[in-house]
Each structure stands twice: as C-alpha cells, then as structure tokens.
Enzyme design. Structure first.
Site, short mmCIF file in Angstrom:
data_model
loop_
_atom_site.label_atom_id
_atom_site.label_comp_id
_atom_site.label_asym_id
_atom_site.label_seq_id
_atom_site.Cartn_x
_atom_site.Cartn_y
_atom_site.Cartn_z
N CYS A 114 0.85 -1.19 0.00
CA CYS A 114 0.00 0.00 0.00
C CYS A 114 0.88 1.24 0.00
CB CYS A 114 -0.90 -0.01 1.24
SG CYS A 114 -1.95 1.45 1.37
N HIS A 156 -9.09 -3.50 -2.35
CA HIS A 156 -8.10 -2.73 -1.58
C HIS A 156 -8.51 -1.24 -1.53
CE1 HIS A 156 -3.75 -1.88 -0.39
NE2 HIS A 156 -4.20 -0.68 -0.69
N GLU A 157 -8.89 -0.71 -2.69
CA GLU A 157 -9.23 0.72 -2.74
C GLU A 157 -10.54 1.02 -2.01
OE1 GLU A 157 -6.90 2.61 -3.52
OE2 GLU A 157 -5.71 1.04 -4.44
N HIS A 160 -10.11 1.29 1.60
CA HIS A 160 -9.62 2.61 2.03
C HIS A 160 -10.78 3.56 2.32
CE1 HIS A 160 -5.30 2.56 1.94
NE2 HIS A 160 -5.24 2.11 0.70
ZN ZN Z 1 -3.59 1.26 -0.17
#
Ligand code: ZN
Length: 203
Positions: A114, A156-157, A160
């Site tokens: 990341c 993953h995004e 966030h």
């Molecule tokens: Zn990330």
C-alpha cells in the site's frame, strides 16, 4: 511544459485513513475542481507508481478512487506470475461511491502493499471475484464484474473508503519489508511462504 501536480500521499497514522469516507455529491462531482483533483490523483498514482489511489490517501475523506493497471506493469511479469494472479491490464478509470459484493468467495492469497504504508508487504487473502456498483467521474452509474488482480485492486481501494487498511486483513506472520521479499521469498510459491512462516512460529 506544465508539470503535472503530484500530491503527497499520507501515511498510516493519519486519521483520514481510519475514518469512513463520505459520499461524493452530484454537485461536488460536477465541480471543475474535482476534475483537476482526479487528474492530480492520476498523476500521483502514476508517479508512485501504483495501480490504485483512494482519495483518503491524499488526505481527502471522499468515496472516490482512481485505478489503472498499465500494460507495461503487466507485460513485465513472467507469464506464469501473470496467470496465477489472473492479472491483465486495466484502463484508467474512476470509481465514485462504490459498493462491493462478493461474486466468487474463493480466497486468493498474494503479497500486497500500500502506498500509505510505504515499503512493506504482506500476504492478504481476498475473494477472487467481485461486483462493484459505482458512479464514474461523470456521475454515470457503472457495474464492474472483476476477477483476479483487478478484483484485489478494487477491494483494496474500497477498503480505504471504509477506513480499512490491508494490515487489518493480512496474515500477520508474512508482514515484511518489500526488499526482504525480493531477497528471501521472491521465487517461492506463496503457499510455501505461508507454511514456512507458520512452521517457525513459537508455541
Ligand atoms: Zn492502499
């Protein structure tokens, strides 16, 4: 020539990375400043380099992320790696106010890093296939069906945007410095990497 603006990427510890981001309103999306923001995020992602960048990573608590897995990143991988990761190039696009639904729960395990936890990687298990419902940068609804590496990037995004970072999902024994991965584990099958880390665990 005008140099593209590169934004600073905030690192883990910044509170914005641990908060739930807010929906982007139609008025915000239509604002020309948002277009500039997206261009700056694109340039920042390219510069890093990364395959995704969520607004919280540049300090903005909005449900918006940019994604692009460029052919030159994918073509540089050997065919075996490309195949096992189910990784293919993904053109640049923007996801706004996304929701994710698992379509194939089969877990895929790979090292993941990341940009907000610079230098480190760990094995993260994620569902192999997802559906994402979102808006694009023009506010048009979009449905994405993704598998493999692209599904991983999306998850993953979107994590966030919910204040979740991969360290919350990682197999903690496999957390390591990226250079150490190359030096000691780069050529080893992921299941064996996991087994060796578990085998050396003290009771
Ligand atoms: Zn990330």
């Amino acid at each position: 020539m005008l140099r593209k603006k590169i934004l600073p990427i905030v690192q883990l510890g910044h509170p914005v990375l641990r908060a739930r981001a807010k929906d982007v309103t139609p008025a915000e999306l239509a604002d020309p400043k948002t277009k500039q923001l997206i261009e700056a995020m694109r340039a920042t992602m390219l510069d890093a380099p990364g395959v995704g960048l969520a607004a919280p990573q540049i300090g903005l608590g909005w449900r918006l992320a940019v994604i692009e897995d460029r052919p030159e990143h994918v073509d540089g991988l050997d065919p075996e790696t490309r195949a096992e990761r189910e990784r293919a190039a993904v053109p640049f696009h923007v996801i706004v106010n996304p929701t994710v639904t698992v379509e194939d729960p089969e877990p895929a395990r790979f090292f993941e890093g990341c940009l907000s936890l610079s230098g480190f990687v760990a094995v993260v298990a994620r569902p192999l296939g997802v559906r994402v419902d979102c808006l694009d940068e023009k506010g048009e609804p979009r449905v994405i069906h993704a598998r493999g590496w692209y599904a991983r990037i999306l998850q993953h995004e979107i994590d966030h945007l919910n204040g979740i970072v991969y360290v919350d999902r990682m197999e903690t024994r496999t957390f390591m410095d990226g250079e150490s991965l190359e030096e000691h584990w780069g050529d080893i099958d992921i299941d064996e990497v996991r087994q060796r880390h578990e085998a050396e665990r003290q009771p």
